[in-house]
Write a protein that holds these residues in place. Structure first.
Motif, PDB file in Angstrom:
ATOM      1  N   ALA A 191       0.828  -1.209   0.000  1.00  0.00           N
ATOM      2  CA  ALA A 191       0.000   0.000   0.000  1.00  0.00           C
ATOM      3  C   ALA A 191       0.858   1.253   0.000  1.00  0.00           C
ATOM      4  CB  ALA A 191      -0.940  -0.014   1.200  1.00  0.00           C
ATOM      5  N   VAL A 192       1.929   1.238   0.784  1.00  0.00           N
ATOM      6  CA  VAL A 192       2.852   2.375   0.802  1.00  0.00           C
ATOM      7  C   VAL A 192       3.573   2.488  -0.532  1.00  0.00           C
ATOM      8  CG1 VAL A 192       4.953   3.298   1.867  1.00  0.00           C
ATOM      9  CG2 VAL A 192       3.136   2.351   3.301  1.00  0.00           C
ATOM     10  N   CYS A 193       4.005   1.369  -1.080  1.00  0.00           N
ATOM     11  CA  CYS A 193       4.710   1.359  -2.369  1.00  0.00           C
ATOM     12  C   CYS A 193       3.817   1.861  -3.499  1.00  0.00           C
ATOM     13  CB  CYS A 193       5.194  -0.060  -2.660  1.00  0.00           C
ATOM     14  SG  CYS A 193       6.476  -0.184  -3.914  1.00  0.00           S
ATOM     15  N   GLY A 239      12.839   0.321  -9.963  1.00  0.00           N
ATOM     16  CA  GLY A 239      12.907   1.442  -9.040  1.00  0.00           C
ATOM     17  C   GLY A 239      12.423   2.686  -9.753  1.00  0.00           C
ATOM     18  N   SER A 240      12.692   3.844  -9.184  1.00  0.00           N
ATOM     19  CA  SER A 240      12.216   5.096  -9.755  1.00  0.00           C
ATOM     20  C   SER A 240      13.163   5.608 -10.828  1.00  0.00           C
ATOM     21  CB  SER A 240      12.078   6.153  -8.657  1.00  0.00           C
ATOM     22  OG  SER A 240      11.805   7.418  -9.227  1.00  0.00           O
ATOM     23  N   GLY A 247      15.185   8.381  -3.032  1.00  0.00           N
ATOM     24  CA  GLY A 247      14.404   8.096  -1.837  1.00  0.00           C
ATOM     25  C   GLY A 247      13.089   7.401  -2.077  1.00  0.00           C
ATOM     26  N   TYR A 248      12.792   7.064  -3.343  1.00  0.00           N
ATOM     27  CA  TYR A 248      11.570   6.335  -3.645  1.00  0.00           C
ATOM     28  C   TYR A 248      11.770   4.840  -3.364  1.00  0.00           C
ATOM     29  CZ  TYR A 248       9.904  10.546  -6.021  1.00  0.00           C
ATOM     30  OH  TYR A 248       9.509  11.827  -6.306  1.00  0.00           O
ATOM     31  N   PRO A 249      10.687   4.078  -3.151  1.00  0.00           N
ATOM     32  CA  PRO A 249      10.848   2.639  -2.894  1.00  0.00           C
ATOM     33  C   PRO A 249      11.501   1.910  -4.070  1.00  0.00           C
ATOM     34  CG  PRO A 249       8.631   3.381  -2.311  1.00  0.00           C
ATOM     35  CD  PRO A 249       9.284   4.519  -3.048  1.00  0.00           C
TER      36      PRO A 249
END
Length: 270
Positions: A191-193, A239-240, A247-249
């Motif tokens: 959910a956070v991701c 990833g981002s 700092g992204y998941p």
């Protein structure tokens, strides 16, 4: 494979929760270089990660570097986006210094089992198996266990897992860092991701980790392991596009989702 603009355009009418706030990208795709390591990681010692392999893929269009995990005497697991389009791979077994493995094996794409439903657009089913000549295990080269089927119901959220590989040291790195790197990363809920990547990309097929203080997987780490309690729980997936240190998941293929697929295709039981 800059598929993400296409994805956003195709889904422009979808609700905001489905779409990524930060465009995702495979660690394989961030730069053309194969050099580097996990950002802000630590040097591994010899034989610390005997299941870690380096994978040098080749094709008519070029070459690229990924990671993988030994799961049996004749099997390595990696990401589908690593095998996709490759004609062959040289597998580096038992390396701490990337260019000094205990031994290598080269196999052709006929020995790849890429997930039949892999989608590069949705980054879904990002898993492949590579059949290898039989390997004799030692302190330097050994398999990692698969998680138990009971773990399929665990989110792992709050657990500290370890990622390893030879990805870039930073978003601006250009020099080769030959030493195998590792870092501890905290698993977060999907959910956070999804707040970063949206619910179309992050599903029950994924595990995500937080990347505080610029510590993350990066280019060159694709397909490599995320381990918890000496078991393989994740495969480095995406990833981002904003960068490894943004700092992204970071997202991994969730191994428990594919236990049956692994068993059917390799015969390896969990």
């Amino acid at each position: 494979m800059k598929v993400f603009v296409v994805l956003v355009l195709a889904l422009a009418s979808a609700s905001a929760g489905l779409l990524p706030k930060s465009a995702p990208v495979h660690p394989r795709d961030r730069t053309p270089s194969i050099s580097g390591r996990i950002t802000n990681g630590k040097d591994a010692v010899a034989e610390q990660f005997p299941y870690q392999v380096g994978l040098s893929f080749s094709s008519s269009a070029g070459s690229w570097w990924c990671g993988g995990s030994v799961i049996g005497n004749t099997w390595v697991v990696t990401a589908a986006h690593c095998t996709d389009g490759a004609s062959a791979v040289t597998i580096y077994f038992g390396a701490t210094i990337r260019t000094s493995p205990k031994f290598t094996e080269t196999v052709s794409s006929k020995d790849f089992i890429q997930h039949e439903s892999y989608s590069s657009t949705l980054i879904r089913n990002d898993i492949s198996l590579i059949k290898t000549p039989s390997v004799t295990f030692s302190s330097a080269v050994n398999k990692i266990a698969l998680p138990a089927v009971a773990s399929s119901y665990s989110t792992y959220a709050g657990e500290t897992a370890v990622a390893s590989g030879w990805g870039l040291t930073s978003d601006t790195a250009t020099a080769v860092a030959s030493h195998l790197q590792y870092t501890d990363l905290t698993v977060i809920t999907n959910a956070v991701c999804q707040q970063t990547f949206g619910s179309l990309l992050v599903t029950g097929r994924n595990i995500c980790v937080a990347t505080p203080q610029g510590t993350s997987t990066c280019q060159g780490d694709s397909g490599g392991p995320l381990a918890l309690n000496e078991k393989l729980i994740g495969i480095t997936s995406f990833g981002s596009a904003s960068g490894c240190q943004a700092g992204y998941p970071a997202a991994f293929t969730r191994v428990t989702y594919y236990l049956d697929w692994i068993k059917i295709n390799s015969g390896i039981s969990y």
